[in-house]
Design a protein around this motif. Structure first.
Motif, PDB file in Angstrom:
ATOM      1  N   GLY A   1       0.799  -1.220   0.000  1.00 35.70           N
ATOM      2  CA  GLY A   1       0.000   0.000   0.000  1.00 35.70           C
ATOM      3  C   GLY A   1       0.832   1.270   0.000  1.00 35.70           C
ATOM      4  O   GLY A   1       0.375   2.318  -0.438  1.00 35.70           O
ATOM      5  N   LEU A   2       2.058   1.183   0.449  1.00 30.66           N
ATOM      6  CA  LEU A   2       2.930   2.358   0.479  1.00 30.66           C
ATOM      7  C   LEU A   2       3.325   2.832  -0.909  1.00 30.66           C
ATOM      8  O   LEU A   2       3.742   3.960  -1.080  1.00 30.66           O
TER       9      LEU A   2
ATOM     10  N   ALA B   1       6.769  -4.117  -6.273  1.00 29.62           N
ATOM     11  CA  ALA B   1       5.861  -2.962  -6.254  1.00 29.62           C
ATOM     12  C   ALA B   1       6.625  -1.682  -5.936  1.00 29.62           C
ATOM     13  O   ALA B   1       6.383  -0.640  -6.554  1.00 29.62           O
ATOM     14  N   LEU B   2       7.539  -1.744  -4.976  1.00 31.67           N
ATOM     15  CA  LEU B   2       8.357  -0.570  -4.666  1.00 31.67           C
ATOM     16  C   LEU B   2       9.158  -0.143  -5.887  1.00 31.67           C
ATOM     17  O   LEU B   2       9.278   1.051  -6.179  1.00 31.67           O
ATOM     18  N   SER B   3       9.689  -1.100  -6.617  1.00 32.03           N
ATOM     19  CA  SER B   3      10.516  -0.770  -7.780  1.00 32.03           C
ATOM     20  C   SER B   3       9.714  -0.087  -8.882  1.00 32.03           C
ATOM     21  O   SER B   3      10.274   0.662  -9.679  1.00 32.03           O
TER      22      SER B   3
ATOM     23  N   SER C   1      17.778   5.719   0.507  1.00 39.91           N
ATOM     24  CA  SER C   1      18.066   4.695   1.503  1.00 39.91           C
ATOM     25  C   SER C   1      16.823   3.833   1.702  1.00 39.91           C
ATOM     26  O   SER C   1      15.740   4.350   1.950  1.00 39.91           O
ATOM     27  N   LEU C   2      17.007   2.517   1.582  1.00 40.39           N
ATOM     28  CA  LEU C   2      15.893   1.585   1.714  1.00 40.39           C
ATOM     29  C   LEU C   2      16.359   0.381   2.517  1.00 40.39           C
ATOM     30  O   LEU C   2      17.311  -0.287   2.135  1.00 40.39           O
TER      31      LEU C   2
ATOM     32  N   ASP D   1      15.589 -13.278  -5.103  1.00 37.06           N
ATOM     33  CA  ASP D   1      16.391 -12.785  -6.220  1.00 37.06           C
ATOM     34  C   ASP D   1      15.589 -11.888  -7.152  1.00 37.06           C
ATOM     35  O   ASP D   1      16.088 -10.871  -7.626  1.00 37.06           O
ATOM     36  N   ASP D   2      14.341 -12.269  -7.422  1.00 38.52           N
ATOM     37  CA  ASP D   2      13.508 -11.465  -8.331  1.00 38.52           C
ATOM     38  C   ASP D   2      13.242 -10.078  -7.761  1.00 38.52           C
ATOM     39  O   ASP D   2      13.294  -9.077  -8.484  1.00 38.52           O
ATOM     40  N   GLY D   3      12.951  -9.995  -6.471  1.00 39.31           N
ATOM     41  CA  GLY D   3      12.718  -8.700  -5.836  1.00 39.31           C
ATOM     42  C   GLY D   3      13.970  -7.843  -5.839  1.00 39.31           C
ATOM     43  O   GLY D   3      13.908  -6.639  -6.094  1.00 39.31           O
ATOM     44  N   ALA D   4      15.111  -8.470  -5.568  1.00 46.52           N
ATOM     45  CA  ALA D   4      16.383  -7.732  -5.572  1.00 46.52           C
ATOM     46  C   ALA D   4      16.712  -7.218  -6.968  1.00 46.52           C
ATOM     47  O   ALA D   4      17.159  -6.081  -7.122  1.00 46.52           O
ATOM     48  N   ARG D   5      16.466  -8.044  -7.987  1.00 51.44           N
ATOM     49  CA  ARG D   5      16.715  -7.602  -9.363  1.00 51.44           C
ATOM     50  C   ARG D   5      15.804  -6.429  -9.729  1.00 51.44           C
ATOM     51  O   ARG D   5      16.240  -5.471 -10.380  1.00 51.44           O
ATOM     52  N   ALA D   6      14.549  -6.512  -9.353  1.00 46.42           N
ATOM     53  CA  ALA D   6      13.605  -5.436  -9.659  1.00 46.42           C
ATOM     54  C   ALA D   6      14.041  -4.125  -9.019  1.00 46.42           C
ATOM     55  O   ALA D   6      14.027  -3.071  -9.658  1.00 46.42           O
TER      56      ALA D   6
END
Length: 64
Positions: free
Chosen positions: A5-6, A32-34, A44-45, A54-59
């Motif tokens: 939601g953010l 979603a953040l990406s 900074s995150l 891995d998929d989230g990190a790549r995005a």
């Protein structure tokens, strides 16, 4: 849902740092953040403990 939601609020447009450690976002949250058009100033995150995979990190790495 975690922190998905953010990613939709224009109030985030001025954020430079975001601490979401252990918020439960997972891969979907990181992706979603990406894609969020409101996080362009983010410098900074912190997502430790979210198992973004891995998929989230790549995005996130490919986002601007």
């Amino acid at each position: 849902m975690g922190f998905l939601g953010l990613t939709i609020g224009p109030a985030l447009a001025s954020l430079e740092g975001l601490y979401l450690a252990g918020a439960g976002g997972g891969t979907a949250g990181a992706e979603a953040l990406s894609r969020s058009p409101y996080l362009g100033k983010l410098r900074s995150l912190d997502l430790h403990g979210n198992e973004i995979g891995d998929d989230g990190a790549r995005a996130l790495g490919a986002s601007r």
